[in-house]
Design an enzyme around this catalytic site. Structure first.
Site, mmCIF file in Angstrom:
data_model
loop_
_atom_site.group_PDB
_atom_site.id
_atom_site.type_symbol
_atom_site.label_atom_id
_atom_site.label_comp_id
_atom_site.label_asym_id
_atom_site.label_seq_id
_atom_site.Cartn_x
_atom_site.Cartn_y
_atom_site.Cartn_z
ATOM 1 N N SER A 124 0.863 -1.176 0.000
ATOM 2 C CA SER A 124 0.000 0.000 0.000
ATOM 3 C C SER A 124 0.895 1.221 0.000
ATOM 4 O O SER A 124 2.076 1.150 0.373
ATOM 5 C CB SER A 124 -0.889 0.031 1.251
ATOM 6 O OG SER A 124 -1.598 1.256 1.354
ATOM 7 N N TYR B 199 -3.431 -0.451 10.301
ATOM 8 C CA TYR B 199 -3.249 -0.693 8.868
ATOM 9 C C TYR B 199 -1.822 -0.355 8.442
ATOM 10 O O TYR B 199 -1.158 -1.139 7.746
ATOM 11 C CB TYR B 199 -4.262 0.144 8.085
ATOM 12 C CG TYR B 199 -4.268 -0.122 6.597
ATOM 13 C CD1 TYR B 199 -4.921 -1.237 6.088
ATOM 14 C CD2 TYR B 199 -3.633 0.740 5.706
ATOM 15 C CE1 TYR B 199 -4.945 -1.492 4.723
ATOM 16 C CE2 TYR B 199 -3.652 0.501 4.345
ATOM 17 C CZ TYR B 199 -4.308 -0.623 3.857
ATOM 18 O OH TYR B 199 -4.315 -0.865 2.511
#
Length: 258
Positions: free
Chosen positions: A150, A163
């Site tokens: 990501s 996250y």
């Protein structure tokens, strides 16, 4: 596991029922792959298989295996079924993940933290472990693993500690996997995606918190672009590897100070 040679190209895609996983699955199926679709919800996997049939007449090349990647035994069963059905695994798109719990991390429970770690980190590890076991034993030996990192593997958003921490850890899995995979002809790389239009990222188009405390609308790209990016990474011969590939909206506030 002694896996015999096959002319098939076989890909295992986790989190394949929606979003990035679905886009990648359809791109690889369109490129001739046999695909093993893994995800928690069987109905959504079946919908992807039906779409693959409508687009490519490829339902016979698709196997749906409902799987919780946070369960090591379930992941082992996933790869056993993949090999039993198609004979080998050439590509793993290690994609299944979940977002951050709501609110500030000071208010989270231990279980909320563990739920993110179980999917985003443990699940990635279990899938990579099983892929290594298959790929090192098959003939021809080797394969490719593409981890979904990501932008958050490089820079956090506000209130994203679970996250972001897990995606930083995925970068460690990628680098170490690339090193450990050399002797088995296994190439390990990572795609870092910035603002692809999925259900998870759709909020970016409505306004999200920025580092300076402002709320701003962020541009998004078609998720099919991500599918094509992974298809390209998968198409390389095993002597070449894209270690890190960033695909993002051109005007996304990632680089610089904005």
């Amino acid at each position: 596991m002694d896996v015999q040679a096959s002319t098939k190209k076989v890909a295992v895609i986790t989190g394949a029922g929606s979003g990035v996983g679905k886009a990648v699955a359809l791109a690889l199926i369109g490129d001739g792959y046999h695909a093993v679709l893994a995800g928690r919800r069987a109905g959504m996997l079946d919908e992807v298989r039906a779409q693959a049939q409508a687009l490519h007449g490829a339902a016979d090349r698709v196997l749906c295996v409902p799987t919780d990647v946070g369960d090591a035994a379930a992941v082992e069963a996933l790869f056993t079924q993949a090999v039993s059905q198609f004979g080998r695994v050439d590509v793993l798109f290690n994609n299944a993940g979940r977002g951050n719990p709501p609110g500030e991390f000071t208010d989270w429970t231990a279980e909320q933290w563990r739920e993110v770690v179980d999917v985003n980190l443990n699940g990635m590890f279990f899938c990579m472990q099983q892929a290594f076991r298959v790929m090192r034993s098959q003939t021809p030996q080797g394969g490719r693993i593409i981890n979904n990192g990501s932008i958050s593997a490089h820079a956090p958003r506000p209130n994203s500690i679970a996250y972001t921490a897990t995606k930083h850890a995925v970068m460690g899995l990628t680098k170490t996997g690339a090193l450990d995979g050399r002797k088995y002809n296994i190439a390990v790389g990572q795609i870092d995606i910035g603002n692809a239009l999925t259900d998870l990222a759709s909020r970016m188009g409505k306004g999200v918190p920025q580092a300076n405390g402002e709320i701003a609308v962020e541009p998004l790209i078609d998720v099919a672009i991500v599918g094509e990016s992974v298809r390209y990474m998968a198409s390389l011969p095993l002597e070449a590897n894209v270690l890190f590939h960033t695909v993002m909206a051109t005007k996304m506030p990632f680089v610089g100070r904005g």
